[in-house]
Design an enzyme around this catalytic site. Structure first.
Site, PDB file in Angstrom:
ATOM      1  NE  ARG A 280      -3.886  -2.114   0.172  1.00 36.64           N
ATOM      2  CZ  ARG A 280      -3.891  -3.011  -0.799  1.00 36.64           C
ATOM      3  NH1 ARG A 280      -3.035  -2.924  -1.786  1.00 36.64           N
ATOM      4  NH2 ARG A 280      -4.763  -4.004  -0.794  1.00 36.64           N
TER       5      ARG A 280
ATOM      6  CG  ASP B 106       2.385  -2.593  -8.546  1.00 36.25           C
ATOM      7  OD1 ASP B 106       2.455  -2.286  -9.750  1.00 36.25           O
ATOM      8  OD2 ASP B 106       1.428  -3.230  -8.057  1.00 36.25           O
TER       9      ASP B 106
ATOM     10  CD  GLU C 263      -2.126   3.177  -6.674  1.00 44.24           C
ATOM     11  OE1 GLU C 263      -2.928   2.509  -7.368  1.00 44.24           O
ATOM     12  OE2 GLU C 263      -1.392   2.671  -5.824  1.00 44.24           O
TER      13      GLU C 263
ATOM     14  CG  HIS D  24      -2.163  -0.916  -7.872  1.00 46.48           C
ATOM     15  ND1 HIS D  24      -2.757  -0.151  -6.908  1.00 46.48           N
ATOM     16  CD2 HIS D  24      -2.188  -2.187  -7.381  1.00 46.48           C
ATOM     17  CE1 HIS D  24      -3.145  -0.904  -5.893  1.00 46.48           C
ATOM     18  NE2 HIS D  24      -2.808  -2.159  -6.163  1.00 46.48           N
TER      19      HIS D  24
ATOM     20  N   GLY E  66      -0.293  -7.876  -9.397  1.00 43.88           N
ATOM     21  CA  GLY E  66      -1.047  -9.118  -9.483  1.00 43.88           C
ATOM     22  C   GLY E  66      -2.514  -8.884  -9.168  1.00 43.88           C
TER      23      GLY E  66
END
Length: 337
Positions: free
Chosen positions: A248, A271, A276, A295, A298
């Protein structure tokens, strides 16, 4: 005996839905339940009689990316008892009030953990092997072999994990062939789990950052973890230390991280971010020492089926009256993002 009625309101996109539910898995779902759906249940469609009739009369709802926000009065006026959420975060789709009313809810749980662990390993290796500056030199600068750039190996290094949940545990398995020493700060994980994984416990983040020169963040977004990786901790990492975050963005103090990056001290792979999408003017962009990803750690699209198989297993469990896997409680709701 009639089958339990399921209403499918999972609508990520045609391409993504096909990746989650290729024909054999969709056929498997339909064999288990009285399957109902409406085409593309977007928000403009939710007030139609067809949608409302299916929504309020289904015992199971199949939800996930693209699901319109479910009405709170489903708990009182509907027949739903179980919401099988194929993806992760619930907010904006499944209101917390439905969980508080006793409706069972599951999400993809740890079914996607190995793909995120794989991304974390890739990011660690990318930092060690100096992928970002080398690619810049070859692709953008017309160069070939850079001078003064130390490419390094992962073998026999000390790796620190902030958090030892499902993703971090899968990363431990991926790290084993490199003969690394693995340390973890995760106060609530029992010692027997640490021992079974061959992970050494540290009792503070300060100890983790002073012991290891590679840190991979896997901490949950709890109030205690917000901004936990701060300037003081980052300064404890040695020159050319590595910080990876697939957890996070809010766990790391981004301003402090930017300051360390601008000093040219650390190698970083991210990531996730405070905001965002990552702002166009973010100082993180363009740095030769920072690998940035949008992001996407996965699950990868080819592994969406892992989440689907997990969902199908839970539907079978529900139908058989067995305990569900990765059931989300109201207390956990706000931590899942």
């Amino acid at each position: 005996m009639s089958k339990v009625r399921l209403f499918d309101v999972f609508d990520p996109s045609l391409e993504r839905y096909a990746a989650f539910f290729p024909e054999p898995l969709l056929a498997e779902l339909k064999s288990l339940v009285d399957y109902r759906t409406v085409p593309h249940p977007k928000r403009a469609f939710v007030d139609t009689p067809e949608y409302q009739e299916e929504l309020y009369n289904a015992e199971i709802l199949l939800t996930g990316w693209g699901t319109p926000l479910l009405p709170v009065d489903l708990a009182e006026k509907g027949k739903v008892k179980y919401i099988c959420h194929v993806t992760g975060a619930l907010r904006g789709m499944v209101p917390k009030e439905l969980l508080e009313a006793g409706i069972k809810v599951t999400n993809w749980g740890s079914s996607i953990s190995r793909t995120i662990a794989e991304a974390s390993l890739m990011m660690i290796l990318g930092c060690l092997r100096k992928v970002k500056p080398i690619q810049d030199i070859i692709h953008l600068q017309g160069g070939y072999r850079p001078t003064g750039l130390k490419v390094q190996s992962l073998f026999e290094r000390k790796v620190g994990l902030f958090g030892l949940g499902a993703i971090a545990r899968d990363l431990v398995a991926l790290l084993k062939p490199f003969n690394v020493e693995i340390y973890a700060y995760s106060p609530h994980v029992p010692q027997e789990i640490m021992d079974s994984l061959g992970v050494k416990r540290v009792t503070s983040l300060r100890e983790l950052f002073t012991t290891c020169d590679i840190i991979s963040v896997h901490a949950a977004r709890t109030p205690a973890n917000m901004g936990a990786v701060n300037a003081d901790l980052l300064q404890l990492l040695p020159d050319d230390g590595i910080l990876v975050n697939t957890s996070r963005g809010a766990v790391i103090n981004e301003a402090a991280l930017i300051a360390e990056v601008q000093k040219g001290r650390l190698w970083v792979a991210l990531d996730v971010y405070d905001k965002e999408p990552l702002p166009v003017d973010s100082p993180l962009r363009g740095s030769p020492r920072v690998l940035l990803f949008p992001h996407v750690a996965g699950p990868t699209m080819d592994r969406y089926v892992d989440a689907t198989r997990h969902a199908l297993d839970n539907i079978r469990r529900y139908l058989a009256g067995e305990p569900l896997v990765a059931q989300v409680t109201a207390a956990q709701y706000d931590l899942i993002t």
